[in-house]
Design a protein around this motif. Structure first.
Motif, mmCIF file in Angstrom:
data_model
loop_
_atom_site.group_PDB
_atom_site.id
_atom_site.type_symbol
_atom_site.label_atom_id
_atom_site.label_comp_id
_atom_site.label_asym_id
_atom_site.label_seq_id
_atom_site.Cartn_x
_atom_site.Cartn_y
_atom_site.Cartn_z
ATOM 1 N N VAL A 1 2.423 -17.270 4.672
ATOM 2 C CA VAL A 1 1.879 -18.426 4.048
ATOM 3 C C VAL A 1 0.474 -18.569 4.581
ATOM 4 N N ASP A 2 -0.382 -18.908 3.740
ATOM 5 C CA ASP A 2 -1.903 -19.089 3.242
ATOM 6 C C ASP A 2 -1.796 -20.047 3.328
ATOM 7 N N VAL B 1 0.218 -17.895 14.108
ATOM 8 C CA VAL B 1 -0.454 -18.136 13.106
ATOM 9 C C VAL B 1 -1.705 -16.567 13.349
ATOM 10 N N ASN B 2 -2.262 -16.055 12.321
ATOM 11 C CA ASN B 2 -2.629 -13.871 12.329
ATOM 12 C C ASN B 2 -3.787 -15.004 12.603
ATOM 13 N N ARG B 3 -4.296 -13.610 13.026
ATOM 14 C CA ARG B 3 -6.023 -13.538 13.882
ATOM 15 C C ARG B 3 -6.573 -13.803 12.740
ATOM 16 N N LYS B 4 -7.830 -14.227 12.422
ATOM 17 C CA LYS B 4 -8.818 -15.123 11.394
ATOM 18 C C LYS B 4 -9.520 -13.671 11.093
ATOM 19 N N VAL C 1 -6.001 -20.194 6.235
ATOM 20 C CA VAL C 1 -5.619 -19.733 7.610
ATOM 21 C C VAL C 1 -4.178 -19.114 7.252
ATOM 22 N N THR C 2 -3.910 -17.670 7.989
ATOM 23 C CA THR C 2 -2.160 -17.643 7.938
ATOM 24 C C THR C 2 -1.272 -17.283 9.237
ATOM 25 N N LEU C 3 0.316 -17.842 8.688
ATOM 26 C CA LEU C 3 0.676 -17.427 9.355
ATOM 27 C C LEU C 3 1.639 -17.224 8.640
ATOM 28 N N GLU D 1 5.804 -14.228 0.412
ATOM 29 C CA GLU D 1 4.566 -15.284 0.480
ATOM 30 C C GLU D 1 4.599 -16.312 -0.439
ATOM 31 N N PHE D 2 4.215 -17.193 -0.140
ATOM 32 C CA PHE D 2 3.434 -18.687 -0.200
ATOM 33 C C PHE D 2 2.085 -19.073 0.238
ATOM 34 N N ASP D 3 1.201 -19.418 -0.414
ATOM 35 C CA ASP D 3 0.304 -20.337 -0.730
ATOM 36 C C ASP D 3 0.316 -21.368 -0.675
#
Length: 509
Positions: free
Chosen positions: A235-236, A208-211, A218-220, A130-132
């Motif tokens: 990744v956020d 890209v994940n759903r909103k 934006v989460t990938l 997990e990365f922000d």
């Protein structure tokens, strides 16, 4: 991307140490804190010594050994970190080049990245999955910040109409900045970027994940190119308005965090004088006005990163040739326990998150501020004290936000009373039974990956074990043996049924 946060070719630790002095320029990213929804009286801060004392007395030699062993296992392996960092760095660098060269949205051309969150605070546990990253967007020098809810959420207006690119993200009145429009544009730009971007290792792809309605990111997900592949890295990317330090923090927060005894008044003043960041997060609730739906939440991720990485009462704590402490190890153990509770009781502890643990941790650091209280040899006792503090906060229903003390993260509006009572019982059970969730953590199956250079990479494991992940981690030999075993069992059952039929015919004859 900040140079201190890079880890290309396995040099993250060295580069971060070299540039640690630049931390004060950092920027917040979404550690996903629970939003405060209710203004309350500023609670009086006190050390929850009673709960901690009882926990420390129950530490047996066996439990002490288990805590030390578990703390070692939580640390991410350098080879795992290297592979993940190469993939994420390449994505980040190319996204930044794309934004700066993208002429159809000039407001994002001056953007820059700031990394924060547990990985860059060096308290990420088990796996670098997990990365922000905060995408800093320059705001005008003068904004009007109107508090909406307890000091965390704001409506942001321009002081005067602007002709700059930011005007494309204002409402019809020409003043109010639209958080929804900026977040939607961020989604559009990332999707456009991914149409031409290739992951260095051809066997993987970004999705890209759903909103999510209340998510500022934006989460990938990084996945294999196989169908129904499990997520390997998340990744956020969070767009954030960077309000210049010249304007200062909102009035309700200008006293800064209570770190005088811990880090000193000078550090407190530096924090108060740093830039302020707002992320596009919507207020929770029904029947919101249109302006309330355009709310922004103030973020303290950059300050939290500074506090956790430069945590010593004596400024040299944990530096290369200085005395080491166990503060980070204690926090990582607490994160592991919270994660275990979430996995064991997903419905009963739906509102619990790691930010509750981080908030309790920061309060404990400001109370137990002397470095001698966190000696490495005292790791078991220090962790049990921290655990006792979290239990005390839950029992009293009082966990003030570290930077916005009017916001109680354990208030009924944020953390249902029934769920809070369950949390107290769960923590008591863990203490009484000798922390079984730390003794027997959920197994994390390793995933064999290839490095971007094409070489075989060390295994990278994920913090989120799932049935899909487990299936993908099984090798072909094991699958074949399993099929043969099942087939053999089916044949045995069929033979047994046939023999029973023959016997019945014989008896009738």
């Amino acid at each position: 991307m900040d140079r201190e946060d890079r880890d290309v070719n396995g040099s993250l630790a060295a580069k971060e140490a070299k540039h640690r002095k630049d931390d004060s320029r950092g920027k917040p990213s979404p550690p996903r804190p629970t939003p405060a929804r209710q203004r309350q009286k500023t609670p009086q801060k006190q050390a929850p010594e009673e709960g901690s004392k009882g926990v420390e007395e129950s530490a047996s030699p066996e439990l002490t050994s288990w805590i030390k062993l578990n703390a070692k296992d939580l640390k991410i392996r350098l080879t795992d970190r290297r592979w993940a960092a190469e993939v994420v760095n390449d994505f980040q660098d190319n996204l930044l080049k794309f934004l700066r060269g993208n002429s159809d949205q000039p407001f994002f051309q001056s953007a820059d990245f700031l990394n924060s969150g547990s990985y860059f605070e060096k308290v990420k546990i088990r796996s670098p999955d997990e990365f922000d990253m905060m995408l800093k967007l320059q705001a005008p020098s003068r904004l009007i910040m109107t508090e909406l809810d307890g000091g965390l959420f704001y409506r942001i207006n321009l002081a005067r109409p602007s002709r700059k690119p930011i005007k494309a993200f204002t409402l019809e009145n020409g003043y109010t900045l639209s958080s929804r429009q900026i977040l939607s544009e961020m989604h559009r730009l990332v999707r456009k970027f991914l149409k031409t971007y290739q992951v260095p290792d051809e066997g993987f792809r970004w999705e890209v994940n759903r909103k999510q309605l209340h998510s500022p990111a934006v989460t990938l997900s990084l996945c294999r190119n196989e169908m129904c592949s499990a997520e390997l890295i998340s990744v956020d990317v969070v767009p954030a308005l960077e309000v210049p330090s010249s304007q200062g923090w909102p009035l309700a927060l200008r006293n800064g965090p209570d770190v005088d005894n811990w880090l000193g008044k000078k550090v407190r003043q530096e924090i108060k004088s740093s830039a302020c960041f707002f992320v596009p997060k919507r207020l929770k609730g029904r029947n919101l006005s249109e302006e309330a739906k355009e709310s922004w939440r103030i973020s303290f991720s950059h300050v939290e990163k500074k506090l956790i990485r430069n945590h010593g009462n004596k400024k040299t704590c944990c530096e290369s040739n200085a005395t080491k402490c166990c503060r980070k190890q204690c926090f990582m153990l607490l994160k592991s326990l919270i994660e275990g509770l979430k996995q064991r009781f997903p419905k009963e502890l739906d509102h619990l998150c790691s930010y509750h643990g981080k908030t309790a941790f920061l309060h404990t650091l400001s109370i137990r501020f002397d470095d001698s209280m966190w000696a490495c040899l005292q790791l078991p006792a220090c962790f049990l004290h921290l655990l006792g503090d979290l239990e005390s906060h839950a029992r009293t229903g009082l966990l003030p936000h570290f930077f916005v003390p009017n916001c109680n993260l354990f208030s009924p509006a944020l953390f249902p009373r029934r769920e809070l009572a369950f949390l107290v019982s769960a923590l008591e059970e863990q203490r009484r039974e000798g922390l079984p969730l730390l003794r027997h953590p959920a197994p994390v199956p390793p995933l064999r990956l290839r490095s971007p250079s094409g070489d075989t990479s060390p295994e990278i494991s994920t913090d989120k074990p799932s049935s899909v992940t487990t299936v993908h981690s099984l090798d072909t030999t094991f699958k074949n043996k399993l099929v043969l075993l099942i087939a053999g069992a089916v044949v045995c059952v069929l033979l047994s049924v046939s023999l029973d039929g023959v016997n019945e015919l014989g008896e009738k004859g």
